[in-house]
Design a protein around this motif. Structure first.
Motif, mmCIF file in Angstrom:
data_model
loop_
_atom_site.group_PDB
_atom_site.id
_atom_site.type_symbol
_atom_site.label_atom_id
_atom_site.label_comp_id
_atom_site.label_asym_id
_atom_site.label_seq_id
_atom_site.Cartn_x
_atom_site.Cartn_y
_atom_site.Cartn_z
ATOM 1 N N LEU A 156 0.812 -1.220 0.000
ATOM 2 C CA LEU A 156 0.000 0.000 0.000
ATOM 3 C C LEU A 156 0.845 1.269 0.000
ATOM 4 C CD1 LEU A 156 -2.832 -1.140 2.442
ATOM 5 C CD2 LEU A 156 -3.015 -0.786 -0.033
ATOM 6 N N VAL A 157 1.921 1.281 0.782
ATOM 7 C CA VAL A 157 2.789 2.465 0.811
ATOM 8 C C VAL A 157 3.546 2.591 -0.506
ATOM 9 C CG1 VAL A 157 4.775 3.546 1.931
ATOM 10 C CG2 VAL A 157 2.998 2.467 3.315
ATOM 11 N N GLY A 158 4.076 1.482 -1.012
ATOM 12 C CA GLY A 158 4.795 1.528 -2.278
ATOM 13 C C GLY A 158 3.919 2.025 -3.411
ATOM 14 N N PHE A 159 2.652 1.611 -3.406
ATOM 15 C CA PHE A 159 1.705 2.028 -4.443
ATOM 16 C C PHE A 159 1.314 3.490 -4.269
ATOM 17 C CE2 PHE A 159 -2.689 2.697 -5.810
ATOM 18 C CZ PHE A 159 -2.650 2.264 -7.133
ATOM 19 N N ALA A 160 0.847 3.860 -3.082
ATOM 20 C CA ALA A 160 0.311 5.208 -2.863
ATOM 21 C C ALA A 160 1.362 6.302 -3.018
ATOM 22 C CB ALA A 160 -0.326 5.296 -1.471
#
Length: 324
Positions: A156-160
């Motif tokens: 989620l952090v890598g994507f956002a």
């Protein structure tokens, strides 16, 4: 030919080694990114190994030797990979006090023919768009243990934040600030910021608690008891927190493993799929180019527009309006 030359091709400053202090030399060697030095070292070793097998001199190498090397690898290496090898060979020559004319017809025309014959289009991995991320997170939500909590935060952090793998694993606790609107990540160094000026990326709270990157990262830090040091760390097979920081290869492994569990072909995904997934999804949703660039931090607009165009192929597509 000594191994010192191979190392010099990546380290970058052997000519100055007699003039600089050990400390200054160490800083000078950091002028090139570690991944670049590693790639150049491997490329130079590839070239010297081929030269040994064919009985030709690698340093200084004749243009015909370099052209023959490129042609010998044209069927197994992409044009971009051969171009990188050519740069590494040229750099090794310069650092050893030799001149390699990469514009010589034996090299230039060989590369031109390779590009014309085999093409230059890179093999693209699939973008992990929002639907893929949601499916992967749903799979992780059913798994017990620390590893699933970590992997959820990683995805989620890598994507956002549209992070590169190296940026994601380099995050320390001190680089994360939880604020009223979500959180702010401070990147100390990035691919396009080799001098370490740093940049900040804002990540707002998500629309769903399950897919919220802010809550996911907070849950990981609190559950793992991480207060200082690396954010993303190894988890042992006994489901306890390890001491080592994750590597960029670990990011690729997590992405592939989780998308496979969600029903996707893991071979078509990589660690970069998180970053490309954000750009693709934002483009599909009509986010303005400047806002996508603000999050992705692309310096090259043509590169960014390549992702945007791919993500927008079916947005207002003319073929959908011709009555078929």
């Amino acid at each position: 030919m000594s191994s010192a030359v191979a190392l010099a091709s990546a380290a970058a400053v052997p000519a100055l080694s007699g003039e600089l202090s050990a400390e200054a030399l160490a800083y000078a060697r950091e002028a090139s990114a570690q991944n670049t030095r590693r790639a150049y070292r491997a490329a130079w070793q590839d070239f010297t190994g081929w030269c040994r097998e064919t009985g030709v001199e690698p340093l200084p190498a004749a243009p015909e030797t370099v052209g023959s090397f490129l042609a010998a690898h044209a069927s197994t290496h992409k044009a971009a990979s051969l171009s990188m090898r050519l740069v590494a060979i040229g750099q090794a020559h310069r650092l050893a006090g030799h001149r390699l004319d990469t514009g010589h017809p034996a090299i230039r025309e060989t590369m031109k023919g390779i590009r014309r014959t085999h093409g230059t289009a890179p093999a693209k991995k699939d973008a992990a768009v929002a639907d893929v991320i949601r499916d992967a997170v749903s799979v992780l939500a059913k798994r017990p243990g620390l590893r699933a909590i970590r992997d959820r935060a990683l995805l989620l952090v890598g994507f956002a934040a549209a992070l590169r793998r190296s940026e994601l694993v380099a995050l320390d606790v001190g680089d994360v600030a939880f604020v009223t609107e979500g959180m702010i990540l401070t990147l100390r160094r990035a691919k396009t910021d080799q001098e370490g000026r740093g940049s900040e990326i804002a990540i707002p709270f998500g629309q769903s608690e399950r897919t919220c990157p802010v809550l996911a990262l907070r849950a990981w830090l609190e559950t793992a008891g991480i207060e200082t040091g690396a954010v993303l760390r190894s988890v042992t097979r006994h489901n306890s927190l390890g001491a080592s920081r994750l590597s960029d290869r670990d990011v690729a492994r997590v992405v592939q493993e989780t998308v496979q569990a969600a029903g996707c072909d893991p071979a078509t995904y990589a660690g970069h799929s998180l970053r490309s997934g954000f750009i693709t999804e934002a483009a599909r949703r009509g986010v303005a180019e400047r806002h996508i660039q603000n999050q992705s931090r692309h310096k090259s607009l043509p590169v960014l527009r390549g992702y945007i165009r791919r993500g927008s192929l079916f947005v207002d597509n003319a073929a959908a309006r011709v009555g078929l």
